[in-house]
Write a protein that holds these residues in place. Sequence first.
Motif, short mmCIF file in Angstrom:
data_model
loop_
_atom_site.label_atom_id
_atom_site.label_comp_id
_atom_site.label_asym_id
_atom_site.label_seq_id
_atom_site.Cartn_x
_atom_site.Cartn_y
_atom_site.Cartn_z
N THR A 1 -21.21 -13.20 -6.47
CA THR A 1 -20.47 -13.13 -5.22
C THR A 1 -20.04 -14.53 -4.78
O THR A 1 -20.82 -15.49 -4.85
N LEU B 1 -19.55 -17.48 -2.48
CA LEU B 1 -20.22 -17.96 -1.27
C LEU B 1 -19.31 -18.93 -0.53
O LEU B 1 -18.78 -19.87 -1.12
N THR B 2 -19.14 -18.68 0.76
CA THR B 2 -18.44 -19.66 1.60
C THR B 2 -19.35 -20.86 1.77
O THR B 2 -20.52 -20.72 2.16
N TYR C 1 -26.17 -9.88 10.59
CA TYR C 1 -26.56 -10.87 9.59
C TYR C 1 -28.07 -10.92 9.36
O TYR C 1 -28.88 -10.58 10.24
N ASP D 1 -25.32 -10.68 4.43
CA ASP D 1 -24.84 -9.51 5.16
C ASP D 1 -26.07 -8.71 5.60
O ASP D 1 -26.91 -8.34 4.78
N ARG E 1 -26.20 -8.90 0.96
CA ARG E 1 -25.32 -9.62 0.03
C ARG E 1 -25.09 -11.03 0.54
O ARG E 1 -24.77 -11.24 1.70
N LEU F 1 -23.46 -14.33 1.74
CA LEU F 1 -22.14 -14.58 2.32
C LEU F 1 -21.78 -16.06 2.35
O LEU F 1 -20.64 -16.43 2.09
N ALA F 2 -22.74 -16.90 2.71
CA ALA F 2 -22.42 -18.32 2.91
C ALA F 2 -23.63 -19.19 2.65
O ALA F 2 -24.78 -18.76 2.83
N TYR G 1 -20.11 -19.11 10.26
CA TYR G 1 -19.45 -18.32 9.21
C TYR G 1 -18.21 -17.62 9.75
O TYR G 1 -17.13 -17.65 9.14
#
Length: 312
Positions: A2, A4-5, A61, A89, A94, A96-97, A305
């Motif tokens: 995935t 990632l930011t 989150y 998430d 999942r 995310l960042a 985020y």
Amino acid sequence: MTHLTQIDAATMARLLGPAAAIDVLADVLRAGLDPEEGPARTSVRVPAGELLLMPAAFGPYAGVKIAGVAPANPAAGLPRITGSYLLLDGANLRPLALLDGAALTELRTPAVSALAVRHLTPTGKPLRLVLFGTGPQAYGHLEAVLAVRQVAEAIVVGRNQIGARALAGYARTLGVLARTGTPDDVAKADLVVCCTTAREPLFDGALVAPGATVVAVGSHEPDAREVDSTLVARSEVYVEARGAALREAGDLLVPTAEGTIEEDHIVAGIADLVTGRRTPTTERPRFFKSVGMAWEDLAVAGALYEAALAAP
């Protein structure tokens, strides 16, 4: 894998200032987040110092901060606090960042303090501020306090006089009358902020004026403290969460062990102040002790985020 930011320190500073971070923390408390339900911080001793693991989940989150505390780093020109924050998430966990954990700490800790200052200090007059410390947290606290209150004068007290003069100079660039000082300056302070690595009290608690507010954030160890038992005994005491304070706050645990105070000396948590369940009721000093909690990192990381996604 995935995507990632990635949010580094410079991006963080651009996306979310102190005032916005303070409001984010207030919003999650008003939304029903209960700091007492947060899991205890996991601390592991390692050769370089200490590794901290801080997970949390609320709303959309979940996340975890892995932070390092390396006492020898500053002498080598490296930051004392290191680390990363992984934002997930909340519905499916999942990733995310990935955020700069040290920069996140430097943003959220002053925001917590300033949120308390907003509720514990009077609104009608500019405050005389005495600030102990010269590191990143001292700079962050100066900026965060200025986001919620006018400051008539800032007095910087530090072991390193070069650092103290530099911070006073920075305060002047923000339009604040500022100078260096000594611990005895707390006698005329409206607000005292302690953000140091001290393990013993920084000043004589008998000097603090009735109605003044003292904030201490420098320690999360049961045997380290920045304020003395005299101040704690005199004060209305507020914390982030009773459970966390009674596990980690040496500023409160040392006087409790001495028999100077009982555990019920804590008046309220920050959620009580923000939601209006509790307001300061006396002209005694007000003491807010922060140890740093995972819900704070999560709230600010989530806001960062969302700001990153919305940025052009």
